[in-house]
Scaffold this active site. Structure first.
Site, mmCIF file in Angstrom:
data_model
loop_
_atom_site.group_PDB
_atom_site.id
_atom_site.type_symbol
_atom_site.label_atom_id
_atom_site.label_comp_id
_atom_site.label_asym_id
_atom_site.label_seq_id
_atom_site.Cartn_x
_atom_site.Cartn_y
_atom_site.Cartn_z
ATOM 1 N N HIS A 1 0.820 -1.203 0.000
ATOM 2 C CA HIS A 1 0.000 0.000 0.000
ATOM 3 C C HIS A 1 0.859 1.261 0.000
ATOM 4 O O HIS A 1 0.754 2.092 -0.896
ATOM 5 C CB HIS A 1 -0.950 -0.006 1.209
ATOM 6 C CG HIS A 1 -1.774 1.226 1.344
ATOM 7 N ND1 HIS A 1 -1.817 1.947 2.513
ATOM 8 C CD2 HIS A 1 -2.576 1.870 0.474
ATOM 9 C CE1 HIS A 1 -2.620 2.986 2.347
ATOM 10 N NE2 HIS A 1 -3.095 2.963 1.111
ATOM 11 N N HIS B 1 -1.168 1.604 8.064
ATOM 12 C CA HIS B 1 -2.620 1.638 7.881
ATOM 13 C C HIS B 1 -3.265 0.307 8.235
ATOM 14 O O HIS B 1 -4.385 0.035 7.850
ATOM 15 C CB HIS B 1 -2.952 2.051 6.443
ATOM 16 C CG HIS B 1 -2.460 3.407 6.100
ATOM 17 N ND1 HIS B 1 -1.343 3.611 5.333
ATOM 18 C CD2 HIS B 1 -2.901 4.631 6.453
ATOM 19 C CE1 HIS B 1 -1.124 4.917 5.222
ATOM 20 N NE2 HIS B 1 -2.056 5.545 5.890
#
Length: 172
Positions: free
Chosen positions: A102, A121
């Site tokens: 990501h 995250h």
């Protein structure tokens, strides 16, 4: 009154013309050469590199590695049970990039549930299921390194299942 009738005719002609154009575009797409797409789990070939020896590994204790080069940290894990993509005498040795697909955060291995976890995250990846994402913001699975074990028990990486984070292409 006559003006309204002409607008209705124009509207019908417009819709009929749009339908014919869409049908023509669909026919052109079918008759042209199809685009060449890369499969989701296409093998990315990198040069072969020795990572460790089977004798160096303990069950569920990750070993830090660098593959395909020093700018690409990874982890080698002996899971203790055979898994898809696993190698070695027990079919239980796997290796992954530790860079989250990501945003590239360095991930850590959680031995309790055998996942790689991103502190940025909170994406989580199942190392027993080929690095499949199980939670979080990532939009692709974790790159798994293709492994080979020779007759001496040496473990070699020979490619990756996906593009490693931060690399604009699959070339070194």
């Amino acid at each position: 009154m006559r003006c309204k009738k002409m607008v209705d005719v124009g509207r019908r002609q417009f819709l009929r013309g749009g339908a014919l154009a869409a049908a023509g575009a669909a026919a052109a797409t079918v008759t042209t050469t199809p685009a060449q797409a890369t499969p989701a789990n296409a093998q990315v070939d990198y040069p072969s590199g020795k990572l460790a020896n089977v004798a160096d590994l303990a069950v569920n204790e990750p070993v830090d590695i660098e593959y395909p080069d020093a700018d690409s940290p990874g982890v080698l894990i002996k899971l203790g049970q055979a898994v898809d993509g696993g190698v070695g005498p027990d079919g239980d040795i796997v290796a992954y990039s530790v860079l989250c697909p990501h945003k590239g955060y360095y991930m850590s291995y959680k031995s309790e549930d055998r996942t790689m976890n991103c502190p940025g995250h909170f994406s989580r990846f199942d190392v027993e299921a080929g690095g499949q994402q199980v939670w979080g913001h990532a939009t692709q699975n974790l790159p798994q390194f293709t492994l080979r074990v020779d007759d001496n028990g040496d473990i070699f990486a020979e490619g990756a299942s996906d593009l490693i984070f931060g690399r604009p292409s699959n070339v070194l």
